[in-house]
Scaffold this motif. Structure first.
Motif, PDB file in Angstrom:
ATOM      1  N   GLN A 133       0.846  -1.199   0.000  1.00  0.00           N
ATOM      2  CA  GLN A 133       0.000   0.000   0.000  1.00  0.00           C
ATOM      3  C   GLN A 133       0.884   1.253   0.000  1.00  0.00           C
ATOM      4  O   GLN A 133       1.831   1.352   0.784  1.00  0.00           O
ATOM      5  CB  GLN A 133      -0.898   0.001   1.242  1.00  0.00           C
ATOM      6  CG  GLN A 133      -1.930   1.104   1.202  1.00  0.00           C
ATOM      7  CD  GLN A 133      -2.741   1.181   2.489  1.00  0.00           C
ATOM      8  OE1 GLN A 133      -2.276   0.775   3.546  1.00  0.00           O
ATOM      9  NE2 GLN A 133      -3.938   1.713   2.392  1.00  0.00           N
ATOM     10  N   ARG A 171      -2.872   2.484   6.345  1.00  0.00           N
ATOM     11  CA  ARG A 171      -2.616   1.681   7.545  1.00  0.00           C
ATOM     12  C   ARG A 171      -1.624   0.547   7.356  1.00  0.00           C
ATOM     13  O   ARG A 171      -1.028   0.089   8.312  1.00  0.00           O
ATOM     14  CB  ARG A 171      -3.930   1.065   8.028  1.00  0.00           C
ATOM     15  CG  ARG A 171      -4.849   2.057   8.595  1.00  0.00           C
ATOM     16  CD  ARG A 171      -6.229   1.434   8.688  1.00  0.00           C
ATOM     17  NE  ARG A 171      -7.221   2.464   8.798  1.00  0.00           N
ATOM     18  CZ  ARG A 171      -7.643   2.966   9.938  1.00  0.00           C
ATOM     19  NH1 ARG A 171      -7.188   2.497  11.065  1.00  0.00           N
ATOM     20  NH2 ARG A 171      -8.528   3.926   9.948  1.00  0.00           N
ATOM     21  N   ARG A 202      -2.448   1.633  -4.495  1.00  0.00           N
ATOM     22  CA  ARG A 202      -3.604   1.764  -3.596  1.00  0.00           C
ATOM     23  C   ARG A 202      -4.043   0.370  -3.163  1.00  0.00           C
ATOM     24  O   ARG A 202      -4.121  -0.543  -3.988  1.00  0.00           O
ATOM     25  CB  ARG A 202      -4.759   2.457  -4.322  1.00  0.00           C
ATOM     26  CG  ARG A 202      -4.499   3.942  -4.504  1.00  0.00           C
ATOM     27  CD  ARG A 202      -5.774   4.633  -4.830  1.00  0.00           C
ATOM     28  NE  ARG A 202      -6.758   4.408  -3.758  1.00  0.00           N
ATOM     29  CZ  ARG A 202      -7.864   5.098  -3.619  1.00  0.00           C
ATOM     30  NH1 ARG A 202      -8.141   6.059  -4.465  1.00  0.00           N
ATOM     31  NH2 ARG A 202      -8.711   4.842  -2.646  1.00  0.00           N
ATOM     32  N   ASN A 203      -4.350   0.255  -1.894  1.00  0.00           N
ATOM     33  CA  ASN A 203      -4.726  -1.036  -1.315  1.00  0.00           C
ATOM     34  C   ASN A 203      -5.826  -1.737  -2.125  1.00  0.00           C
ATOM     35  O   ASN A 203      -5.710  -2.914  -2.466  1.00  0.00           O
ATOM     36  CB  ASN A 203      -5.181  -0.770   0.121  1.00  0.00           C
ATOM     37  CG  ASN A 203      -5.665  -1.997   0.815  1.00  0.00           C
ATOM     38  OD1 ASN A 203      -4.977  -2.998   0.833  1.00  0.00           O
ATOM     39  ND2 ASN A 203      -6.860  -1.923   1.373  1.00  0.00           N
ATOM     40  N   SER A 204      -6.867  -0.979  -2.457  1.00  0.00           N
ATOM     41  CA  SER A 204      -8.006  -1.615  -3.126  1.00  0.00           C
ATOM     42  C   SER A 204      -7.688  -2.066  -4.553  1.00  0.00           C
ATOM     43  O   SER A 204      -8.382  -2.928  -5.101  1.00  0.00           O
ATOM     44  CB  SER A 204      -9.201  -0.662  -3.117  1.00  0.00           C
ATOM     45  OG  SER A 204      -8.760   0.639  -3.398  1.00  0.00           O
ATOM     46  N   ASN A 257      -9.394  -8.939   4.446  1.00  0.00           N
ATOM     47  CA  ASN A 257     -10.732  -8.453   4.065  1.00  0.00           C
ATOM     48  C   ASN A 257     -10.744  -7.954   2.612  1.00  0.00           C
ATOM     49  O   ASN A 257     -11.734  -8.107   1.908  1.00  0.00           O
ATOM     50  CB  ASN A 257     -11.187  -7.332   5.009  1.00  0.00           C
ATOM     51  CG  ASN A 257     -10.318  -6.090   4.884  1.00  0.00           C
ATOM     52  OD1 ASN A 257      -9.132  -6.141   5.208  1.00  0.00           O
ATOM     53  ND2 ASN A 257     -10.875  -5.002   4.402  1.00  0.00           N
ATOM     54  N   LEU A 281     -15.420  -1.723   8.569  1.00  0.00           N
ATOM     55  CA  LEU A 281     -14.293  -2.267   9.327  1.00  0.00           C
ATOM     56  C   LEU A 281     -14.235  -1.591  10.692  1.00  0.00           C
ATOM     57  O   LEU A 281     -14.488  -0.397  10.818  1.00  0.00           O
ATOM     58  CB  LEU A 281     -12.979  -2.016   8.587  1.00  0.00           C
ATOM     59  CG  LEU A 281     -12.812  -2.779   7.278  1.00  0.00           C
ATOM     60  CD1 LEU A 281     -11.513  -2.388   6.591  1.00  0.00           C
ATOM     61  CD2 LEU A 281     -12.862  -4.288   7.514  1.00  0.00           C
ATOM     62  N   SER A 341     -11.760  -1.506  14.336  1.00  0.00           N
ATOM     63  CA  SER A 341     -10.630  -2.054  15.104  1.00  0.00           C
ATOM     64  C   SER A 341     -10.836  -1.719  16.578  1.00  0.00           C
ATOM     65  O   SER A 341     -11.174  -2.596  17.362  1.00  0.00           O
ATOM     66  CB  SER A 341      -9.266  -1.628  14.553  1.00  0.00           C
ATOM     67  OG  SER A 341      -9.230  -0.293  14.192  1.00  0.00           O
ATOM     68  N   SER A 342     -10.691  -0.442  16.971  1.00  0.00           N
ATOM     69  CA  SER A 342     -10.918  -0.142  18.397  1.00  0.00           C
ATOM     70  C   SER A 342     -12.413  -0.027  18.712  1.00  0.00           C
ATOM     71  O   SER A 342     -12.828  -0.185  19.845  1.00  0.00           O
ATOM     72  CB  SER A 342     -10.235   1.177  18.767  1.00  0.00           C
ATOM     73  OG  SER A 342     -10.886   2.247  18.096  1.00  0.00           O
ATOM     74  N   GLY A 343     -13.221   0.314  17.715  1.00  0.00           N
ATOM     75  CA  GLY A 343     -14.665   0.499  17.925  1.00  0.00           C
ATOM     76  C   GLY A 343     -15.035   1.947  18.237  1.00  0.00           C
ATOM     77  O   GLY A 343     -16.207   2.297  18.327  1.00  0.00           O
ATOM     78  N   THR A 360     -14.829   4.720  16.441  1.00  0.00           N
ATOM     79  CA  THR A 360     -15.548   5.447  15.376  1.00  0.00           C
ATOM     80  C   THR A 360     -17.048   5.167  15.480  1.00  0.00           C
ATOM     81  O   THR A 360     -17.866   6.067  15.342  1.00  0.00           O
ATOM     82  CB  THR A 360     -15.012   5.031  13.985  1.00  0.00           C
ATOM     83  OG1 THR A 360     -13.617   5.255  13.970  1.00  0.00           O
ATOM     84  CG2 THR A 360     -15.677   5.803  12.860  1.00  0.00           C
TER      85      THR A 360
HETATM   86  O1  PRT Z   1      -6.694   4.248  -0.462  1.00  0.00           O
HETATM   87  P1  PRT Z   1      -6.388   2.796  -0.341  1.00  0.00           P
HETATM   88  O2  PRT Z   1      -7.160   1.899  -1.297  1.00  0.00           O
HETATM   89  O3  PRT Z   1      -4.897   2.519  -0.374  1.00  0.00           O
HETATM   90  O4  PRT Z   1      -6.753   2.437   1.140  1.00  0.00           O
HETATM   91  P2  PRT Z   1      -7.945   1.919   2.005  1.00  0.00           P
HETATM   92  O5  PRT Z   1      -8.906   2.998   2.235  1.00  0.00           O
HETATM   93  O6  PRT Z   1      -8.445   0.580   1.518  1.00  0.00           O
HETATM   94  O7  PRT Z   1      -7.047   1.616   3.238  1.00  0.00           O
HETATM   95  P3  PRT Z   1      -6.808   1.934   4.754  1.00  0.00           P
HETATM   96  O8  PRT Z   1      -5.427   2.441   4.893  1.00  0.00           O
HETATM   97  O9  PRT Z   1      -7.917   2.689   5.395  1.00  0.00           O
HETATM   98  O10 PRT Z   1      -6.895   0.429   5.297  1.00  0.00           O
HETATM   99  C1  PRT Z   1      -6.045  -0.561   4.787  1.00  0.00           C
HETATM  100  C2  PRT Z   1      -6.340  -1.874   5.493  1.00  0.00           C
HETATM  101  O11 PRT Z   1      -6.077  -1.722   6.889  1.00  0.00           O
HETATM  102  C3  PRT Z   1      -7.779  -2.349   5.443  1.00  0.00           C
HETATM  103  O12 PRT Z   1      -8.071  -3.019   4.233  1.00  0.00           O
HETATM  104  C4  PRT Z   1      -7.833  -3.296   6.625  1.00  0.00           C
HETATM  105  O13 PRT Z   1      -7.371  -4.580   6.244  1.00  0.00           O
HETATM  106  C5  PRT Z   1      -6.837  -2.684   7.610  1.00  0.00           C
HETATM  107  N1  PRT Z   1      -7.489  -2.002   8.762  1.00  0.00           N
HETATM  108  C6  PRT Z   1      -7.231  -2.300  10.059  1.00  0.00           C
HETATM  109  C7  PRT Z   1      -8.410  -1.025   8.743  1.00  0.00           C
HETATM  110  C8  PRT Z   1      -8.720  -0.727  10.078  1.00  0.00           C
HETATM  111  N2  PRT Z   1      -7.959  -1.528  10.868  1.00  0.00           N
HETATM  112  C9  PRT Z   1      -9.678   0.313  10.383  1.00  0.00           C
HETATM  113  N3  PRT Z   1      -9.961   0.559  11.545  1.00  0.00           N
HETATM  114  N4  PRT Z   1      -8.986  -0.326   7.724  1.00  0.00           N
HETATM  115  C10 PRT Z   1      -9.868   0.648   8.011  1.00  0.00           C
HETATM  116  N5  PRT Z   1     -10.234   0.997   9.282  1.00  0.00           N
HETATM  117  C11 PRT Z   1     -11.178   2.157   9.430  1.00  0.00           C
HETATM  118  C12 PRT Z   1     -12.649   1.761   9.327  1.00  0.00           C
HETATM  119  O14 PRT Z   1     -13.068   1.734   7.977  1.00  0.00           O
HETATM  120  C13 PRT Z   1     -13.336   2.864  10.131  1.00  0.00           C
HETATM  121  O15 PRT Z   1     -13.505   4.021   9.355  1.00  0.00           O
HETATM  122  O16 PRT Z   1     -11.039   2.754  10.688  1.00  0.00           O
HETATM  123  C14 PRT Z   1     -12.301   3.160  11.204  1.00  0.00           C
HETATM  124  C15 PRT Z   1     -12.654   2.361  12.430  1.00  0.00           C
HETATM  125  O17 PRT Z   1     -11.567   2.330  13.317  1.00  0.00           O
HETATM  126  P4  PRT Z   1     -11.854   2.192  14.905  1.00  0.00           P
HETATM  127  O18 PRT Z   1     -10.482   1.994  15.505  1.00  0.00           O
HETATM  128  O19 PRT Z   1     -12.447   3.510  15.355  1.00  0.00           O
HETATM  129  O20 PRT Z   1     -12.754   1.031  15.124  1.00  0.00           O
END
Ligand code: PRT
Length: 285
Positions: A9, A13, A51-53, A72, A158, A160-162, A164
């Motif tokens: 990526q 993250r 980009r990850n996606s 995921n 998604l 992680s900490s919950g 959001t």
């Molecule tokens: O732009 P690009 O395509 O590169 O990135 P992206 O938007 O897909 O990626 P990014 O960097 O957001 O996430 C990359 C990967 O990290 C995801 O595919 C997951 O495998 C992993 N990951 C781990 C997470 C999280 N933790 C996470 N918490 N990805 C996203 N989140 C977001 C979630 O969508 C929500 O908005 O964080 C928020 C929730 O976090 P908490 O801690 O408040 O629960």
């Protein structure tokens, strides 16, 4: 010379921990800022920053041989990449969440509801498996605000900490899947690349095993050696060295991080003293 091309990526993250894993494997990357492609100076590896996606498609097409992505993302993208290893970082879960005041009665609550998500394929699989008909609203970011603006009854996002979800007045009610970073590869790597991949896997496994284990040294009464060795059998068996003090030995072994605190209590009860625990840098079984 044959080189492996690994997609990582570009920013987000997964970027930092992916690069740090390669560094721990002894692979140096010339990391010019804003580069899209970087070379390793000491391993036949080229890094593509993407980009990850987009990454699963590049691996499926063979533009990249390997990649580090969240499991995921592999589940969401309908591509045929092959999972090689779980990497143990970027842990999260894809969950259903609903407004805090909702009386959640189980998955059937979702019947006929509107669900906002950035992961429509994973959601569709989940709904189909559970026989739920629902309306999916695909949003590319800030999914958590959808219920408060009246766009959806629930979100699939998604977590992680919950925090959001909590900040947005939502509660997590069901985990659809658990995710962590994984190493994936193209399904048809040529023989020379497969051999390079095997070298890389060997190094990554040594790094992961070291992270999951600790080196442990302790003093034990001679008559308790068997009991203590049974608690910390190590890779083959513990090293037992006589101490200057009659009737005592020093015992060295390896203990799994997950069992650590439980084992320490048992060791003390078995008469162990002067317990030292040391991190391991690399571990080759
Ligand atoms: O732009 P690009 O395509 O590169 O990135 P992206 O938007 O897909 O990626 P990014 O960097 O957001 O996430 C990359 C990967 O990290 C995801 O595919 C997951 O495998 C992993 N990951 C781990 C997470 C999280 N933790 C996470 N918490 N990805 C996203 N989140 C977001 C979630 O969508 C929500 O908005 O964080 C928020 C929730 O976090 P908490 O801690 O408040 O629960």
């Amino acid at each position: 010379m044959t080189k492996l091309k690994i997609a990582i990526q570009k920013s987000g993250r997964l970027n930092e921990q992916s690069l740090s894993l390669l560094r721990e494997c002894g692979i140096s990357i010339d990391n010019g800022k804003d580069q899209l492609v970087a070379q390793s100076s000491n391993f036949p590896l080229e890094v593509l920053y993407l980009r990850n996606s987009d990454i699963p498609q590049y691996v499926d097409d063979g533009v990249a041989d390997l990649a580090i992505i969240g499991s995921n993302t592999a589940h969401e993208c309908r591509t045929e990449v092959v999972k090689i290893l779980d990497l143990g970082f970027s842990r999260c879960r894809l969950s259903m969440a609903v407004p805090r005041e909702t009386i959640w009665t189980g998955i059937a609550w979702l019947q006929g509801k509107r669900i906002a998500t950035s992961y429509p394929n994973s959601l569709e699989i989940f709904l189909k498996e559970n026989g739920i008909q629902a309306e999916t609203h695909v949003i590319s970011g800030s999914v958590e605000i959808a219920p408060s603006i009246g766009l959806a009854d629930a979100v699939c996002d998604l977590v992680s900490s919950g925090s959001t979800l909590i900040k947005n007045g939502l509660k997590e009610v069901y985990t659809i899947l658990k995710s962590e970073a994984i190493l994936v590869a193209n399904k048809a790597l040529e023989t020379e690349k497969r051999a390079l991949l095997d070298q890389l896997i060997f190094r990554i496994e040594a790094v992961l095993a070291a992270k999951n284990n600790k080196y442990i040294l302790l003093n034990a009464p001679k008559d308790r050696i068997d009991e203590i060795c049974a608690l910390i059998p190590g890779v083959k068996s513990p090293t037992v060295i006589p101490l200057g003090q009659e009737g005592w030995v020093s015992l060295h072994s390896v203990v799994n991080e997950n069992r650590f605190w439980e084992v320490i209590g048992q060791l003390k009860a078995a008469g162990a003293e002067g317990i030292l625990v040391v991190p391991i840098e690399k571990m080759i079984r």
